[in-house]
Design a protein around this motif. Structure first.
Motif, PDB file in Angstrom:
ATOM      1  N   GLU A  53       0.814  -1.221   0.000  1.00 48.18           N
ATOM      2  CA  GLU A  53       0.000   0.000   0.000  1.00 48.18           C
ATOM      3  C   GLU A  53       0.847   1.270   0.000  1.00 48.18           C
ATOM      4  O   GLU A  53       0.348   2.345  -0.308  1.00 48.18           O
ATOM      5  CB  GLU A  53      -0.913   0.024   1.232  1.00 48.18           C
ATOM      6  CG  GLU A  53      -1.983  -1.031   1.247  1.00 48.18           C
ATOM      7  CD  GLU A  53      -2.823  -0.948   2.498  1.00 48.18           C
ATOM      8  OE1 GLU A  53      -3.715  -0.065   2.549  1.00 48.18           O
ATOM      9  OE2 GLU A  53      -2.562  -1.745   3.429  1.00 48.18           O
ATOM     10  N   LEU A  75       3.424   3.637  -1.514  1.00 50.16           N
ATOM     11  CA  LEU A  75       4.101   3.931  -2.773  1.00 50.16           C
ATOM     12  C   LEU A  75       5.364   4.749  -2.571  1.00 50.16           C
ATOM     13  O   LEU A  75       6.346   4.573  -3.276  1.00 50.16           O
ATOM     14  CB  LEU A  75       3.156   4.688  -3.718  1.00 50.16           C
ATOM     15  CG  LEU A  75       1.878   3.960  -4.124  1.00 50.16           C
ATOM     16  CD1 LEU A  75       1.061   4.847  -5.046  1.00 50.16           C
ATOM     17  CD2 LEU A  75       2.212   2.629  -4.788  1.00 50.16           C
ATOM     18  N   SER A 114      -1.367   3.725  -2.097  1.00 52.01           N
ATOM     19  CA  SER A 114      -1.874   3.211  -3.366  1.00 52.01           C
ATOM     20  C   SER A 114      -3.306   3.639  -3.654  1.00 52.01           C
ATOM     21  O   SER A 114      -3.732   3.603  -4.807  1.00 52.01           O
ATOM     22  CB  SER A 114      -1.760   1.682  -3.397  1.00 52.01           C
ATOM     23  OG  SER A 114      -2.520   1.123  -2.343  1.00 52.01           O
ATOM     24  N   ASP A 115      -4.061   4.055  -2.635  1.00 55.16           N
ATOM     25  CA  ASP A 115      -5.433   4.501  -2.873  1.00 55.16           C
ATOM     26  C   ASP A 115      -5.505   5.978  -3.260  1.00 55.16           C
ATOM     27  O   ASP A 115      -6.581   6.555  -3.370  1.00 55.16           O
ATOM     28  CB  ASP A 115      -6.327   4.225  -1.656  1.00 55.16           C
ATOM     29  CG  ASP A 115      -5.923   5.004  -0.410  1.00 55.16           C
ATOM     30  OD1 ASP A 115      -4.960   5.792  -0.484  1.00 55.16           O
ATOM     31  OD2 ASP A 115      -6.574   4.817   0.636  1.00 55.16           O
ATOM     32  N   GLY A 116      -4.362   6.603  -3.465  1.00 53.14           N
ATOM     33  CA  GLY A 116      -4.311   7.992  -3.905  1.00 53.14           C
ATOM     34  C   GLY A 116      -4.269   9.002  -2.773  1.00 53.14           C
ATOM     35  O   GLY A 116      -4.230  10.205  -3.025  1.00 53.14           O
ATOM     36  N   THR A 117      -4.274   8.546  -1.550  1.00 50.70           N
ATOM     37  CA  THR A 117      -4.232   9.452  -0.405  1.00 50.70           C
ATOM     38  C   THR A 117      -2.818   9.554   0.148  1.00 50.70           C
ATOM     39  O   THR A 117      -1.928   8.799  -0.243  1.00 50.70           O
ATOM     40  CB  THR A 117      -5.182   8.984   0.720  1.00 50.70           C
ATOM     41  OG1 THR A 117      -4.753   7.716   1.206  1.00 50.70           O
ATOM     42  CG2 THR A 117      -6.617   8.910   0.223  1.00 50.70           C
ATOM     43  N   SER A 118      -2.652  10.481   1.070  1.00 50.35           N
ATOM     44  CA  SER A 118      -1.387  10.664   1.756  1.00 50.35           C
ATOM     45  C   SER A 118      -1.655  10.552   3.246  1.00 50.35           C
ATOM     46  O   SER A 118      -2.619  11.120   3.750  1.00 50.35           O
ATOM     47  CB  SER A 118      -0.814  12.040   1.406  1.00 50.35           C
ATOM     48  OG  SER A 118       0.426  12.227   2.008  1.00 50.35           O
ATOM     49  N   ASP A 148       2.732   8.317   0.713  1.00 51.35           N
ATOM     50  CA  ASP A 148       1.817   8.303  -0.424  1.00 51.35           C
ATOM     51  C   ASP A 148       1.322   6.878  -0.562  1.00 51.35           C
ATOM     52  O   ASP A 148       2.121   5.937  -0.670  1.00 51.35           O
ATOM     53  CB  ASP A 148       2.525   8.750  -1.702  1.00 51.35           C
ATOM     54  CG  ASP A 148       2.890  10.227  -1.671  1.00 51.35           C
ATOM     55  OD1 ASP A 148       2.271  10.973  -0.885  1.00 51.35           O
ATOM     56  OD2 ASP A 148       3.779  10.625  -2.443  1.00 51.35           O
TER      57      ASP A 148
END
Length: 150
Positions: free
Chosen positions: A92, A94, A110-114, A108
């Motif tokens: 998860e 990145l 994998s679901d686009g969040t931080s 960062d």
């Protein structure tokens, strides 16, 4: 600086100096406020206990602020922030980011969040935070689908 080889697992990252300052301050505040409340002869027992309660409340807040840490093991990372715990698999994560001026590390995902990681913060011990961020980045790069961090 140190090399970017991944540390042995499991490993825990936490802001040790910040934690010492917060916990020491919490104990000192508790002792002083409680002592003042108990030494004032003009107060009723209920009022004295309210001093102790307020002192315990202040100490509790400082204990919560000292809670952040990051625990990395073979299966992933557990991020413990002030009031929230989140478990992440290595895949998860990145990227591990600690840019100049950041108050703490950001992951960062994998679901686009931080996700903020308060367990690695350059406030009091900047050099240690940079080493910890590099070690976590090396772990994420070697164990997950992470890319080289900036």
């Amino acid at each position: 600086m140190s090399d970017t080889s991944a540390p042995a697992l499991p490993v825990t990252f936490r802001p040790a100096r910040t934690r010492v300052v917060l916990l020491t301050s919490g104990v000192a505040m508790f002792v002083v406020i409680s002592a003042v409340g108990l030494m004032l002869d003009s107060l009723s027992p209920g009022e004295r206990m309210s001093f102790v309660f307020v002192a315990a409340l202040f100490a509790g807040v400082l204990v919560m602020l000292s809670r952040p840490k990051v625990v990395a093991d073979d299966d992933g990372v557990t991020v413990v922030n002030i009031t929230r715990v989140r478990r992440l698999a290595w895949a998860e994560i990145l990227r591990v980011n600690l840019r100049p001026g950041d108050p703490w590390v950001f992951l960062d995902l994998s679901d686009g969040t931080s996700l903020p990681v308060l367990g690695i913060q350059p406030g009091i011990a900047k050099g240690r935070a940079i080493e910890d961020a590099r070690a976590l980045r090396a772990l994420a790069d070697s164990r997950g689908t992470g890319r080289e961090g900036a």
